[in-house]
Enzyme design. Structure first.
Site, short mmCIF file in Angstrom:
data_model
loop_
_atom_site.label_atom_id
_atom_site.label_comp_id
_atom_site.label_asym_id
_atom_site.label_seq_id
_atom_site.Cartn_x
_atom_site.Cartn_y
_atom_site.Cartn_z
N LYS A 174 1.99 4.68 -1.21
CA LYS A 174 1.47 5.83 -1.67
C LYS A 174 1.70 7.19 -0.68
CE LYS A 174 -2.96 5.10 0.85
NZ LYS A 174 -4.27 4.77 0.71
N ASN A 194 1.05 7.48 2.80
CA ASN A 194 1.44 6.60 3.83
C ASN A 194 2.94 6.83 4.08
OD1 ASN A 194 -0.80 5.16 4.28
ND2 ASN A 194 -0.34 3.64 2.98
N ASP A 228 0.79 -1.22 -0.18
CA ASP A 228 -0.09 0.00 0.16
C ASP A 228 0.80 1.32 0.00
OD1 ASP A 228 -2.37 1.26 0.01
OD2 ASP A 228 -2.76 1.32 1.95
#
Length: 339
Positions: free
Chosen positions: A133, A136, A131
């Site tokens: 991105k 984050n 995840d």
């Protein structure tokens, strides 16, 4: 420190972030009343039980890497789950990217290198992140990267193994994930390419407001790289964003291939790991109470009394601990992060 209370111990615990004061001693039976809840600094989504436990497991391994957020405590009450995390107040990379639209190559290279170092470490533990991105990726008070949010991580993936869960954020999904094919750790290098592209150009590489069209672009559209970039940057983007995961940079020797790419030739990786390189941007925070890099939408919100001051705070800890067996954690020695 960041506190991430998560809602009821059902399959759908909620998540929130707060700024708290950590007590002076490591209490293995920590509870909300041991902390002062000062500010709301963000809110997350709902997470499944398996994601919560996976996140806790990964967080416990992160203390050994400089660019991963670490877990200080985790505990539960009959109503909520709590993570107490390193406090990082330099702002999300997404926040800075939105404000500046794009970064020059040296700045983008620095962030990409620190992120790649963190991802490479996770891969060395047989963990796929899944995840990556800008939301984050946090900056600490000095401007170094801190990767956070490990709810979608997959543990136990050996170098030759694959997994098949469809998960991630639409703009950054790799083609093999969209095709619902078995995929390996190379999905993280695709995401690194997407984030680097966004840092350099202001939008993810195949972006469309129409999600169906964006998926079609990811699967079939050739990568378009606007002019003005160095040959090295263009080659790295083409190599990371290769639609065939078997031909993607990092698919064979993993992080070593990333480190050895010419785009990163200005980087001394040992100096990078030990934070001996000066970050290209200083968040200029005045201290832990400086919240200028957090969205006022959150910081101006009153801290809900239900987060730390509910009847469950006086409930028996033994009654709470059975809902998520193995969730609670406290370190032997508390090493507070200074900022």
């Amino acid at each position: 420190m960041n506190s991430s209370p998560a809602g009821s111990p059902s399959p759908q615990p909620s998540r929130a972030n707060g700024n708290i004061n950590l007590g002076p001693s490591a209490n293995p039976n920590a509870r909300p009343t041991d902390f002062d809840f000062l500010k709301v600094i963000g809110k997350g989504n709902y997470g499944k039980q398996s994601h919560i436990m996976a996140e806790r497991s990964v967080l416990l391994k992160n203390v050994r890497h400089p660019f991963l957020v670490g877990l200080r405590y985790s505990f539960q009450t009959p109503e909520k789950l709590y993570f107490v995390l390193d406090y990082v107040n330099g702002g999300e990379l997404f926040f800075h990217l939105q404000r500046e639209r794009r970064f020059l190559e040296p700045r983008a290279r620095f962030y990409a290198a620190e992120v790649a170092s963190a991802i490479g470490y996770l891969h060395s533990l047989n963990i796929i992140y899944r995840d990556l991105k800008p939301e984050n990726i946090l900056l600490d008070c000095q401007g170094h990267v801190v990767l956070t949010d490990f709810g979608l991580c997959k543990e136990g993936v050996e170098p030759e193994d694959t997994t098949s869960t469809f998960c991630g954020t639409p703009e950054y999904l790799a083609p093999e994930v969209l095709r619902k094919e078995p995929y390996d750790r190379a999905v993280d290098w695709w995401c690194l390419g997407a984030v680097l592209y966004e840092m350099l150009h202001g939008l993810p590489p195949f972006y469309s407001q129409d999600v169906s069209q964006m998926y079609e672009n990811i699967l079939h559209q050739p990568l378009q790289i606007p002019g003005g970039r160095t040959v090295a940057a263009c080659d790295l983007l083409q190599s990371l964003l290769h639609k065939d995961q078997r031909q993607r940079l990092g698919s064979k020797a993993d992080f070593l291939e990333i480190k050895n790419h010419v785009f990163f030739s200005p980087i001394n990786w040992d100096d990078l790991y030990h934070k001996r390189l000066t970050p290209p941007f200083n968040p200029n925070v005045t201290g832990p109470a400086d919240l200028k890099h957090f969205d006022p939408e959150f910081t101006q919100e009153a801290v809900s009394k239900s987060i730390g001051c509910t009847p469950d705070t006086v409930a028996s800890s033994s009654g709470a601990s059975s809902a998520f067996l193995g969730f609670s954690y406290a370190p032997e020695d508390d090493d507070i992060l200074d900022c």
